[in-house]
Scaffold this motif. Structure first.
Motif: not given
Length: 514
Positions: A316-323
């Motif tokens: 699954l894809t993290s909601t915040g995304g990379p920095p």
């Protein structure tokens, strides 16, 4: 050729297809011949030999995951390397991984360029030959069946939350829940030794394979590699060669280079090691995947897995995304074990009344690690810092994947077979600060180290130690062929990519490509 592991076995097999080429293959561990040589215990795909402390087919590297978290990272020390002792997980890197590496000055690694090699290396037993899959390659790939009660519960829990179905995790489709592509076939872990260096290949007249040879350093004269110094049968000997390829793994290869005078000048000079090549990128910024284990208790004794310890897998894809805000598809992984962790550690499938586990990890590429030589004595291990949990985003991703896993276990689908998550409890899950403390205390690694000798342009020595075909910048006749050359860890376990490295570099050597 030094190292007969995931990439080294591949490279050896391909190079010896040319009858006019002579290859001497050296490995620190034994070189068994066929399935009988390995034995059933080592090849049982329901177990993970690398999880068993002090297993004779492994070597352990002392590291620090954080300044307060010492760890031992286990790697294979036998024909097939870590493909002989790992879990049999064989998922390709994502398209964005390949294209990111290509954009860093390695155009041969673009997804469309490597796809033919990905097809060449495999025989996909589920989907067969196609534009995406191969049907005649040495690595036989099959996806584990979602039939075990715990795997079915995981499947239904993922559907409960609307996660997409992901039947082929090697086809670059949107990530979701699906079976794990694996080189475990009918209960047998088909490592690269079995797949590429069968007894028939080992008997080729242009191949000599010698186990029990611990490499100590590369011999370099006038800027050219001319051989290796090894320990064999209690004696230190020098073996001469027209060219040298190191494939000893992402932790051993940079250490061997530094012992040979290839690495950051300041560290080498401090230890009195003559500098052959000032290569600041060697060991400077490697990456891996931080991981924690979440245990849950079955209501009753469940069936033993039939062929593999692996259950289902959710990306699954993290909601915040990379920095930088550029979201990476499927950067969180929830991997299911159908064998209790105590069973994997002790080398048994059945452990009555033991909990089962999910292995959850954050797979965003984060090159935070550092490896530095501590002594000119090759028996002194290097200093290895992973520097996990060094940013708020590192904690955020792990909190998210832990909470999703806890929610999955709380679904009605799991309630039928599970008494619930053992740890952490709701009071910890509900508090960011408490959960961060729990993560720090339970942190592990997926053991996916990459990037210790990264590929990149010669005019950027801070980030590139080798070219895109593994040739060491500034040293002739010396190549690297293992996951140390990847600029960072892909967003999936790197076993399949390690085999790809062997295929791609073998092709480059055979074609004489620059």
């Amino acid at each position: 050729m030094v190292g007969a592991g995931a990439a080294g076995a591949v490279l050896t097999a391909r190079l010896t297809e040319d009858s006019d080429r002579t290859v001497l293959l050296l490995d620190a561990g034994p070189i068994p011949r066929g399935k009988d040589g390995f034995g059933p215990a080592l090849l049982d795909a329901r177990l993970v030999p690398g999880a068993q402390p002090n297993h004779p087919a492994t070597t352990a590297h002392p590291v620090r995951l954080t300044p307060e978290r010492p760890w031992l990272v286990t790697r294979g020390r036998i024909l097939g390397g870590s493909t002989t002792v790992n879990g049999g997980y064989f998922i390709r890197a994502r398209r964005e991984d390949f294209d990111r590496w290509a954009a860093a000055g390695n155009p041969a690694w673009a997804y469309d360029e490597v796809l033919p090699f990905l097809r060449t290396l495999e025989s996909d037993l589920d989907f067969g030959p196609s534009e995406l899959h191969g049907g005649q390659g040495p690595m036989r790939i099959r996806r584990n069946r979602i039939e075990h009660p715990a795997a079915l519960a995981f499947h239904d829990a993922a559907r409960h939350f609307g996660y997409p179905t992901d039947p082929d995790k090697n086809d670059q489709a949107p990530p979701g829940f699906g079976p794990v592509p694996s080189n475990a076939i009918d209960g047998v872990r088909r490592n690269t030794g079995l797949s590429y260096l069968s007894p028939e290949v080992l008997d080729r007249p242009n191949l000599t394979a010698l186990g029990g040879c611990q490499a100590r350093r590369v011999v370099i004269k006038d800027g050219r590699a001319t051989g290796v110094v090894v320990e064999h049968d209690g004696r230190r000997i020098t073996i001469e060669a027209d060219s040298v390829v190191l494939s000893t793994g992402a932790l051993s290869t940079p250490h061997l280079l530094q012992l040979s005078g290839i690495g950051p000048r300041a560290y080498l000079e401090r230890l009195g090691i003559p500098v052959v090549r000032d290569a600041p990128a060697v060991g400077a910024h490697f990456s891996d995947h931080p991981q924690v284990v979440l245990d849950w208790t079955p209501r009753e004794d469940l069936d033993d897995p039939a062929d593999s310890w692996l259950g289902g897998c959710l990306h699954l894809t993290s909601t915040g995304g990379p920095p930088d805000g550029a979201g990476a598809a499927g950067d969180l992984e929830i991997l299911q074990s159908l064998v209790p962790m105590s069973g994997l550690v002790n080398g048994v499938v059945r452990v009555p009344e033991a909990p089962l586990s999910f292995l959850v990890s954050a797979q965003t590429p984060r090159p935070t690690g550092r490896l530095r030589i501590r002594s000119a004595d090759p028996d002194t291990p290097p200093d290895i810092d992973y520097n996990f949990l060094s940013t708020a985003d590192d904690f955020r991703r792990l909190r998210e994947v832990i909470r999703v896993t806890a929610a999955l276990i709380d679904t009605p689908a799991f309630a039928d077979i599970s008494q619930g998550l053992l740890d952490p409890g709701h009071e910890v899950l509900d508090s960011d600060r408490a959960l961060d403390d729990w993560i720090h205390e339970h942190l592990g690694t997926a053991q996916h180290t990459c990037g210790t000798v990264p590929m990149g342009p010669a005019d950027d020595p801070e980030h590139g130690a080798v070219d895109q075909f593994g040739r060491v910048h500034g040293v002739r006749a010396l190549r690297i062929a293992d996951t140390s050359i990847l600029p960072d860890t892909p967003q999936r376990g790197p076993a399949a990519t390690a085999v790809l490295i062997g295929e791609l570099i073998a092709d480059a050597i055979r074609r004489g490509r620059r």
